[in-house]
Design an enzyme around this catalytic site. Structure first.
Site, short mmCIF file in Angstrom:
data_model
loop_
_atom_site.label_atom_id
_atom_site.label_comp_id
_atom_site.label_asym_id
_atom_site.label_seq_id
_atom_site.Cartn_x
_atom_site.Cartn_y
_atom_site.Cartn_z
N ASP A 37 5.40 -5.23 2.35
CA ASP A 37 6.82 -5.55 2.46
C ASP A 37 7.27 -5.96 3.86
O ASP A 37 8.45 -5.91 4.15
CB ASP A 37 7.68 -4.40 1.92
CG ASP A 37 7.18 -3.05 2.39
OD1 ASP A 37 6.25 -3.00 3.21
OD2 ASP A 37 7.72 -2.03 1.92
N GLY A 239 8.09 17.84 8.82
CA GLY A 239 9.46 17.92 8.30
C GLY A 239 10.50 18.40 9.29
O GLY A 239 11.65 18.63 8.91
N1 MGD Z 1 5.28 10.22 -4.61
C1 MGD Z 1 5.52 9.25 -3.72
N2 MGD Z 1 6.43 8.33 -4.01
C2 MGD Z 1 6.64 7.30 -3.16
C3 MGD Z 1 5.98 7.21 -1.92
C4 MGD Z 1 5.04 8.24 -1.62
O1 MGD Z 1 4.40 8.26 -0.55
N3 MGD Z 1 4.84 9.24 -2.54
N4 MGD Z 1 6.23 6.14 -1.09
C5 MGD Z 1 7.49 5.43 -1.25
C6 MGD Z 1 7.47 4.13 -0.57
S1 MGD Z 1 7.29 4.14 1.13
C7 MGD Z 1 7.62 2.95 -1.23
S2 MGD Z 1 7.73 1.50 -0.33
C8 MGD Z 1 7.72 2.90 -2.70
C9 MGD Z 1 6.94 1.77 -3.31
O2 MGD Z 1 7.09 1.80 -4.70
P1 MGD Z 1 6.63 0.56 -5.59
O3 MGD Z 1 7.32 -0.65 -5.17
O4 MGD Z 1 6.68 0.97 -6.98
O5 MGD Z 1 5.20 0.27 -5.04
P2 MGD Z 1 3.87 -0.23 -5.61
O6 MGD Z 1 3.04 0.94 -5.86
O7 MGD Z 1 3.41 -1.25 -4.65
O8 MGD Z 1 4.17 -0.91 -7.01
C10 MGD Z 1 4.58 -2.22 -7.10
C11 MGD Z 1 4.08 -2.81 -8.41
O9 MGD Z 1 4.52 -4.17 -8.42
C12 MGD Z 1 3.48 -5.01 -8.87
N5 MGD Z 1 3.71 -6.30 -8.20
C13 MGD Z 1 3.21 -6.74 -7.02
N6 MGD Z 1 3.70 -7.96 -6.75
C14 MGD Z 1 4.53 -8.29 -7.75
C15 MGD Z 1 5.34 -9.43 -8.03
O10 MGD Z 1 5.34 -10.39 -7.28
N7 MGD Z 1 6.11 -9.40 -9.15
C16 MGD Z 1 6.10 -8.33 -10.00
N8 MGD Z 1 6.90 -8.34 -11.05
N9 MGD Z 1 5.31 -7.26 -9.79
C17 MGD Z 1 4.55 -7.23 -8.68
C18 MGD Z 1 2.20 -4.34 -8.46
O11 MGD Z 1 1.17 -4.69 -9.37
C19 MGD Z 1 2.57 -2.86 -8.49
O12 MGD Z 1 2.18 -2.25 -9.69
O13 MGD Z 1 7.24 4.12 -3.23
C20 MGD Z 1 7.89 5.24 -2.69
N10 MGD Z 1 7.54 6.37 -3.52
N1 MGD Z 2 -2.29 -0.99 4.58
C1 MGD Z 2 -1.10 -0.56 4.21
N2 MGD Z 2 -0.03 -0.75 5.02
C2 MGD Z 2 1.19 -0.33 4.64
C3 MGD Z 2 1.42 0.27 3.38
C4 MGD Z 2 0.28 0.48 2.55
O1 MGD Z 2 0.39 1.03 1.44
N3 MGD Z 2 -0.94 0.06 3.00
N4 MGD Z 2 2.68 0.65 3.00
C5 MGD Z 2 3.81 0.08 3.75
C6 MGD Z 2 5.01 0.89 3.50
S1 MGD Z 2 5.90 0.60 2.08
C7 MGD Z 2 5.44 1.81 4.36
S2 MGD Z 2 6.86 2.67 4.01
C8 MGD Z 2 4.75 2.04 5.62
C9 MGD Z 2 4.51 3.50 5.91
O2 MGD Z 2 3.71 3.58 7.05
P1 MGD Z 2 3.92 4.71 8.12
O3 MGD Z 2 5.33 4.79 8.51
O4 MGD Z 2 2.97 4.48 9.19
O5 MGD Z 2 3.63 6.00 7.24
P2 MGD Z 2 2.34 6.83 6.91
O6 MGD Z 2 1.09 6.05 7.22
O7 MGD Z 2 2.50 7.37 5.56
O8 MGD Z 2 2.45 8.05 7.91
C10 MGD Z 2 2.62 7.84 9.30
C11 MGD Z 2 2.46 9.12 10.04
O9 MGD Z 2 3.44 10.07 9.69
C12 MGD Z 2 2.90 11.34 10.01
N5 MGD Z 2 3.75 12.39 9.44
C13 MGD Z 2 3.59 13.05 8.27
N6 MGD Z 2 4.60 13.93 8.09
C14 MGD Z 2 5.42 13.82 9.18
C15 MGD Z 2 6.65 14.44 9.57
O10 MGD Z 2 7.21 15.30 8.89
N7 MGD Z 2 7.21 14.03 10.74
C16 MGD Z 2 6.64 13.10 11.54
N8 MGD Z 2 7.26 12.78 12.67
N9 MGD Z 2 5.46 12.51 11.21
C17 MGD Z 2 4.88 12.84 10.03
C18 MGD Z 2 1.48 11.23 9.49
O11 MGD Z 2 0.64 12.16 10.15
C19 MGD Z 2 1.12 9.80 9.82
O12 MGD Z 2 0.35 9.66 10.97
O13 MGD Z 2 3.49 1.39 5.65
C20 MGD Z 2 3.52 0.07 5.23
N10 MGD Z 2 2.23 -0.49 5.50
S1 SF4 Z 3 -0.48 -10.01 6.10
FE1 SF4 Z 3 -0.74 -7.80 5.81
S2 SF4 Z 3 0.88 -6.87 7.06
FE2 SF4 Z 3 1.41 -9.03 6.75
S3 SF4 Z 3 2.73 -9.08 4.91
FE3 SF4 Z 3 0.62 -9.46 4.24
S4 SF4 Z 3 -0.14 -7.44 3.66
FE4 SF4 Z 3 1.67 -7.09 4.96
MO MO Z 4 7.65 1.99 1.94
#
Ligand code: MGD
Ligand code: MGD
Ligand code: SF4
Ligand code: MO
Length: 748
Positions: A37, A239
């Site tokens: 994203d 937390g």
């Molecule tokens: N328990 C728990 N819940 C969380 C989190 C966690 O750490 N733990 N993390 C949170 C965070 S940071 C985020 S960002 C959210 C993410 O929550 P979601 O957005 O539900 O993330 P994804 O798991 O990437 O699921 C996206 C789905 O969209 C589909 N998809 C990908 N591209 C497209 C497209 O172009 N069109 C359509 N229609 N579908 C597509 C993929 O196949 C995938 O199944 O979850 C949050 N929820």
């Molecule tokens: N390759 C890859 N890149 C991604 C994603 C992915 O699924 N894959 N997801 C994307 C999305 S939607 C998101 S939201 C971001 C998330 O990416 P980040 O914000 O980097 O989140 P995390 O990697 O879940 O955790 C980051 C750090 O938070 C620390 N942490 C855990 N609990 C706590 C707390 O209570 N306080 C503090 N201060 N630190 C804590 C963990 O030790 C870890 O080092 O990454 C994005 N980038």
């Molecule tokens: S190149 Fe990697 S970091 Fe950039 S939007 Fe695509 S998946 Fe995310």
């Molecule tokens: Mo996220």
């Protein structure tokens, strides 16, 4: 030339794009990667109508921004698991029996069934759950249809990732700011850990800032890669971020390191804030956070005195029991140190006036007050529901020119747990139709058992998906979704910054995969409301959105990689801030009106239950996957074959855990199977659970869900009141009590 300079609009707009030489038969498109994203500008290379390669942009501004997920994308989307045709459930829900149907037949039935549900239970019985990608690609059309039909019950993954932060930031200064990384002197990462393959541009901006001398402060219980590179690392208790910020404020206020002029002229509630902060002397903060008081003071001084500073958005504070307070405290830190809307600080940019923005397309004004009042969760947890956010209508109009600003799509949502309770029949009224698009709801919120119960209790479930996810396995209809290689896209940065970029379509979608636009257009027709989506094609819709520029979509694509509104600092001097008082509200009038504490506070953890002596957090994103996706791609699975629980050497010793051993992690909500990885970087007593594990190769259907019932973290994420943020109702994923059970099972 440095990579993307987020707030050097002129340099970005005028950067010269020079195409590299191509092999015979290869053409290119300028595209935006949507495999995560953060949306990097990249180039696709196309041969015989198919994308054969994704590589970095030829625009020097974007050149360094690419990661392995983009490079593997053509292979991932061409995988035989891809859903190519609409599927209709024929057996019991979750039986895995499907028949192929046409888009028209699917929507004829969906329309009839949805109309029946609405007739019987009211429009609020229809809910939609989406997430970053869908919300970005539907451009508000889904909300527009819901608003006209009369349902307020829309939720999204952005409820716990950025959307909620946007809504809470408004309470302090009326917009969601973005850091001027190019000119900043100090960056504070509260947990957030961008890496080369995780939010690559953010990683690059931070590295470049450090290279020219900017300071980096990291708070993280674990020694992350960002912590290793930091000037100061505060290994705080999981937390405890809000408590940490109280400590910083205490130092900054006591030592008068704040911007007195700004505080005096542009804020309300400073004296009350000061009294609240006085409740957090450093000794108390040291106890609450587990950090050395001297180091806390040093970090606070570094933040306040290094020059312009940024606290970039962090999802870590989006997902805590004290999330509202933590986000408010970040906003307050930015404001009183004079870092709002200044070069090198954090900018409130407003909408780009050159395009029709998504908040306008959504038409929240047509949803009646009576229906808005029915939005689930707005009684108990109103912060990002209409009940709280409607109060910004007048200030938003005054400052930003329109009443509704759905920043990061996070400002008019239903809290997910409230929705799933209603769907499961636990009141306050029935919700019987559930649509999800670009979202894997079973696994992407807290309390997975409740979500499954909720889905099993539906009369109609419709999914728009690329793959047979655990959630899709429970649907009545699955409509095949296109991918970012197969559609054009107009990226407006979620209405967060004023940057607008075009992405070209690189190839035709396979089978009958279609855009989100076409999904909603079909639905509008099926509900006898075709006028709600009057544009014939996605491109003609983009023509409409670009009208203020005087260009058509094709002309816009041909003319630029990126379009910025003119940057302007300290706009508030002309308009005031978009809050009810017109000032930065250190004491929030809206939270006060809603019956909450108008000042930030810190809620301590409930007493420890000796049965669950460890704490877990979910996170540490895996390079090869995006969230719950990507597990079907062999090259990526090779990198992360199994879900891993990180434990410290001390914890491993205490519980006699061996590297690579399968164990069970259990708490009051559920349990999962997981493999042990002993990590020096982890503190004792805290374990890491990865987010989003399932195995597409495992048995599908209810009772299995391709391994989600065995591995998914959402089974450990609680949503009882002790584990929900009060104001927003979002779950605490950073510090949940649990234990590790040794198990003889060798899970596969
Ligand atoms: N328990 C728990 N819940 C969380 C989190 C966690 O750490 N733990 N993390 C949170 C965070 S940071 C985020 S960002 C959210 C993410 O929550 P979601 O957005 O539900 O993330 P994804 O798991 O990437 O699921 C996206 C789905 O969209 C589909 N998809 C990908 N591209 C497209 C497209 O172009 N069109 C359509 N229609 N579908 C597509 C993929 O196949 C995938 O199944 O979850 C949050 N929820
Ligand atoms: N390759 C890859 N890149 C991604 C994603 C992915 O699924 N894959 N997801 C994307 C999305 S939607 C998101 S939201 C971001 C998330 O990416 P980040 O914000 O980097 O989140 P995390 O990697 O879940 O955790 C980051 C750090 O938070 C620390 N942490 C855990 N609990 C706590 C707390 O209570 N306080 C503090 N201060 N630190 C804590 C963990 O030790 C870890 O080092 O990454 C994005 N980038
Ligand atoms: S190149 Fe990697 S970091 Fe950039 S939007 Fe695509 S998946 Fe995310
Ligand atoms: Mo996220």
């Amino acid at each position: 030339m440095p990579a993307a300079a987020p707030f050097d609009p002129e340099a970005i707009q005028n950067a010269v794009y020079t195409e590299r030489p191509l092999k015979p038969g290869v053409t290119t498109k300028r595209t935006i990667c949507q495999s995560c994203d953060i949306a990097c500008s990249v180039v696709t290379e196309i041969k015989k109508g198919r994308v054969v390669k994704v590589r970095s942009s030829d625009n020097p501004i974007f050149r360094d921004n690419i990661c392995m997920k983009a490079i593997i994308a053509p292979k991932g989307f061409a995988h035989p698991n891809r859903i190519l045709h609409p599927l209709k459930r024929v057996g019991e829900r979750g039986s895995g029996e499907w028949e192929q149907v046409s888009w028209d037949d699917a929507f004829a039935d969906i329309g009839e069934r949805l109309k029946t549900i609405i007739k019987e239970h009211g429009p609020e019985a229809w809910s939609v759950s989406t997430s970053q990608w869908n919300t970005a690609t539907d451009h508000g059309i889904g909300r527009r249809i819901m608003n006209h039909i009369g349902s307020p019950n829309w939720t999204s993954g952005v409820a716990l990732c950025a959307g909620n932060t946007a809504a809470i930031n408004r309470m302090t200064y009326g917009w969601f700011p973005f850091g001027d990384f190019n000119n900043t002197e100090c960056i504070v990462l509260m947990g957030h850990n961008p890496r080369r393959h995780s939010w690559t541009p953010m990683y690059n901006w931070i590295r470049q800032a450090q290279a020219r001398g900017a300071k980096l402060i990291v708070t993280d219980p674990r020694k992350s890669s960002s912590a290793e590179r930091a000037d100061i690392w505060l290994p705080l208790k999981v937390g405890s971020d809000a408590a940490m910020m109280f400590g910083w404020l205490k130092v900054i206020i006591d030592e008068e390191l704040y911007d007195k002029d700004f505080v005096e002229n542009w804020t309300t509630g400073f004296e009350e804030l000061k009294s609240r902060v006085d409740e957090y002397p450093l000794e108390r903060v040291a106890k609450l956070t587990g950090c050395d008081p001297e180091m806390i003071a040093k970090a606070a001084r570094m933040y306040a005195t290094s020059g312009p500073a940024v606290i970039p958005w962090t999802p870590i504070t989006d997902m805590q029991r004290n999330s509202t307070s933590a986000i408010r405290l970040q906003s307050i830190l930015r404001a009183i140190t004079g870092n709002v809307d200044v070069p090198g600080g954090e900018l409130l940019q407003g909408f780009n006036p050159d395009i029709v923005n998504e908040s306008t397309i959504e038409m929240h004004e047509v949803l009646s007050d009576a229906q808005k009042a029915k939005q689930l969760g707005s009684d108990k947890h109103p912060a990002f529901t209409y009940r709280a956010q409607e109060r910004f209508r007048e200030p938003t109009k005054r400052v930003w020119g329109q009443e509704y600003a759905n920043l990061v799509m996070g400002c008019y949502m239903t809290p997910p747990s409230s929705l799933f309770n209603a769907m499961a029949g636990k009141g306050p009224y029935p919700v019987k139709a559930f649509f999800f698009l670009g979202n894997n709801p079973v696994m992407s919120y807290a309390n997975m058992p409740l979500i499954i119960e909720a889905m099993m209790n539906q009369d109609l479930i419709v999914a728009h998906e690329q793959f047979m996810t655990p959630s899709a396995q429970l649907a009545d209809y699955i409509l095949p979704a296109d991918s970012w290689l197969e559609r054009p896209w107009l990226m407006d940065t979620f209405g967060w910054t004023s940057m607008v970029r075009p992405s070209e379509k690189s190839m035709e979608p396979p089978g009958e995969a279609r855009t989100t636009f076409e999904f909603w257009k079909h639905l509008a027709g099926a509900l006898d409301r075709p006028e709600l989506v009057p544009w014939e094609t996605l491109e003609s819709f983009y023509d409409y959105r670009l009208e203020p520029t005087g260009k058509t979509w094709d002309e816009f694509v041909a003319s630029t990689d990126v379009h910025f509104a003119k940057a302007e600092y300290r706009k508030y001097r002309k308009t005031g801030f978009a809050t009810p008082s017109g000032k930065v509200e250190l004491k929030s009038s809206i939270l006060g009106d809603l019956g909450f504490d108008p000042l930030p506070y810190f809620r301590e953890d409930p007493p420890v239950d000796p049965n669950y002596p460890l704490k877990l957090f979910t996170g540490v994103r895996e390079d090869g996957f995006f969230q719950t996706g990507g597990r079907h791609i062999p090259e990526m699975r090779k990198r992360h074959p199994e879900p891993l629980v990180f434990v410290s050497p001390g914890t491993a010793k205490l519980y006699d855990l061996k590297e690579d051993e399968w164990v069970e992690v259990e708490n009051e909500l559920g349990s999962i199977s997981i493999k042990v990885a002993i990590k020096e970087a982890m503190p004792n007593g805290l374990i890491r659970i990865p987010h989003g594990w399932w195995k597409p190769e495992m048995k599908q259907g209810a009772g299995h869900l391709s391994g989600a019932l065995k591995y998914a973290d959402a089974q450990l994420c609680r949503d009882d009141e002790d584990y929900l943020d009060r104001e927003q109702g979002i779950p605490h994923l950073k510090g949940v009590p649990c234990r590790i059970n040794k198990t003889e099972r060798t899970a596969k």
